[in-house]
Structures are given as structure tokens and as C-alpha cells.
Design an enzyme around this catalytic site. Structure first.
Site, short mmCIF file in Angstrom:
data_model
loop_
_atom_site.label_atom_id
_atom_site.label_comp_id
_atom_site.label_asym_id
_atom_site.label_seq_id
_atom_site.Cartn_x
_atom_site.Cartn_y
_atom_site.Cartn_z
CD GLU A 1 -2.70 1.48 0.24
OE1 GLU A 1 -2.61 2.57 -0.37
OE2 GLU A 1 -3.52 0.58 -0.05
CG ASP B 1 4.57 1.68 -7.48
OD1 ASP B 1 4.37 0.57 -8.01
OD2 ASP B 1 4.22 2.75 -8.01
CG ASP C 1 -6.85 5.15 -8.01
OD1 ASP C 1 -7.82 5.50 -8.73
OD2 ASP C 1 -6.04 5.96 -7.55
CG ASP D 1 -17.13 0.43 -6.27
OD1 ASP D 1 -15.92 0.30 -6.51
OD2 ASP D 1 -17.62 1.48 -5.82
CB THR E 1 -13.40 -3.28 3.05
OG1 THR E 1 -13.91 -2.84 1.78
CG2 THR E 1 -12.52 -4.50 2.84
CE1 TYR F 1 -13.89 3.22 -2.41
CE2 TYR F 1 -14.76 1.12 -3.17
CZ TYR F 1 -14.43 2.43 -3.42
OH TYR F 1 -14.65 2.97 -4.66
#
Length: 219
Positions: free
Chosen positions: A76, A103, A125, A161, A198, A200
Site C-alpha cells: 500500500e 509501489d 484505484d 464496484d 470492507t 469501502y
């Protein structure tokens, strides 16, 4: 990368806990010649699972606690997510997670071939603008190294999503050397048996976005 200012407890975890949980030998500063990591030295004989972009770490901690016989690498770049994970590691006394706070490409540089037994890409992302789609993880730049580091037959899970991310995933992942185990769109809305939803994902559901769960096998 850094977002919101860290709380004092989070900064303490970064200062005290990250040095003992980080995966050594990944950064260019400490490994300029890009020597491959000896994962057995790091983890012993445990199979190693990888989560790329673990967010706040809920799923990673869930999997680590449910699978104490496995070792986990969490990758992360955002320090706020790293701090959130460290807080969970401290509270739950998790012993089988190593962190790369950077990265994923730097990590793939030094992972040996066929060293990872399972990989997760969960709500990455989305890079929603069309001109940025090539920055998404599901592109040859990332999928090639992922394929190389995964063991034959290893599972690669993707959750998103964003419908256009589903489209690109289904277009790009199979040609990179993966078999799709969920080719029927009817199956895309059924989470895995061991799934941990999660924060999110809960936010996406509240806002009317539909989670998709895609499963691939490394050929």
C-alpha cells in the site's frame, strides 16, 4: 504517499511498529541492485499470499487471522492506510503480515518467480478518466510481473464496484496468462465464502454501487 495528518497514535505505530513489520529489501535505497528476496528467510515454509493495495487493512487482517498457517504481504503506497493497518495489527496481535509501504512495482522487482500462492486486488484505484485507464493495475505493466510471481494454479481475486473496471479486467487479465473461473456475469455478484466486506465496500453499497467479485487462476 500521505493524505490526512496522522493522529499521534498512528504516528507512534508508524515509528515503532512499521520498522518491525515492514518487508525488508524492497526499496531501491536498501536494495539498489534489485536482488531477489529470500521469502523462506522471511517467512519460513509458509505459503505467501499477497494483497495489492490493502486500503485500511480490514480484509488483510481478517485473512491473516483466519489463516495463521499462511504468511501475508500487504502492499500500500498511502501512509494513512499503512497506519490504519498497523493499528489493527497491534490491537489483534497479528504476527503473519509483512508490509511494503510503497509501489507494487518495486515489490514485483524483487519477488522470486512462482513465490506467491494467492493474490488479492480489492477495490483498486479506478482511475475513472479514459485517458488514465492505462494506469489501472489490470494492465500488462502489472499483470505480467504478477503472473511471473504467482505459482501455477494460484488464485487471483479482483473486487471492484466500477463496471468499466470489470470490463477492462475481463479484457486484460485472461490474455496475461489467467483462466477466468467466473466467466458468467451472474456469478460476479456473489462474494467469496471467506470474504470480509470492507468499509469501502459498505460505502459503495450505501451509494448504490454494485460490488463485483472476479476470480482467476494463473495458468
Amino acid at each position: 504517499m500521505k493524505g490526512k495528518a496522522l493522529h499521534p497514535a498512528q504516528q507512534r505505530d508508524i515509528d515503532e511498529l512499521l520498522p518491525v513489520t515492514r518487508l525488508a529489501g524492497v526499496t531501491h535505497e536498501e536494495n539498489p541492485d534489485r536482488h531477489l528476496l529470500d521469502l523462506q528467510e522471511h517467512f519460513g515454509a509458509k505459503p505467501v499470499w499477497l494483497e495489492v493495495g490493502f486500503g485500511s487493512g480490514e480484509h488483510l487482517v481478517h485473512q491473516a487471522l483466519a489463516n495463521p498457517d499462511k504468511a501475508f504481504i500487504g502492499c500500500e503506497p498511502y501512509i494513512n492506510g499503512v497506519a490504519a493497518l498497523l493499528g489493527k495489527i497491534r490491537r489483534e496481535n497479528v504476527q503473519n503480515i509483512a508490509i511494503h509501504a510503497g509501489d507494487a512495482r518495486d515489490l514485483f522487482d524483487v519477488l522470486p518467480d512462482s513465490s506467491i500462492a494467492k493474490a488479492f486486488l480489492l477495490y483498486p484505484d479506478p482511475w475513472p478518466k479514459a485517458r488514465h485507464h492505462r494506469r489501472r493495475f489490470v494492465t500488462p505493466e502489472h499483470l505480467g510481473p504478477l503472473h511471473q510471481t504467482l505459482q501455477e494454479g494460484a488464485e487471483f481475486r479482483v473486487a471492484t464496484d466500477i463496471e468499466d473496471y470489470v470490463r477492462q479486467t475481463m479484457e486484460e487479465v485472461p490474455p496475461a496468462g489467467f483462466e477466468c473461473l467466473t466467466p458468467d456475469p451472474e456469478d460476479w455478484h456473489t462474494p467469496w465464502d471467506d470474504w470480509f466486506s470492507t468499509r469501502y465496500e459498505q460505502k459503495a453499497l450505501r451509494e448504490g454501487r454494485t460490488p463485483h467479485y472476479l476470480t482467476f487462476r494463473r495458468l
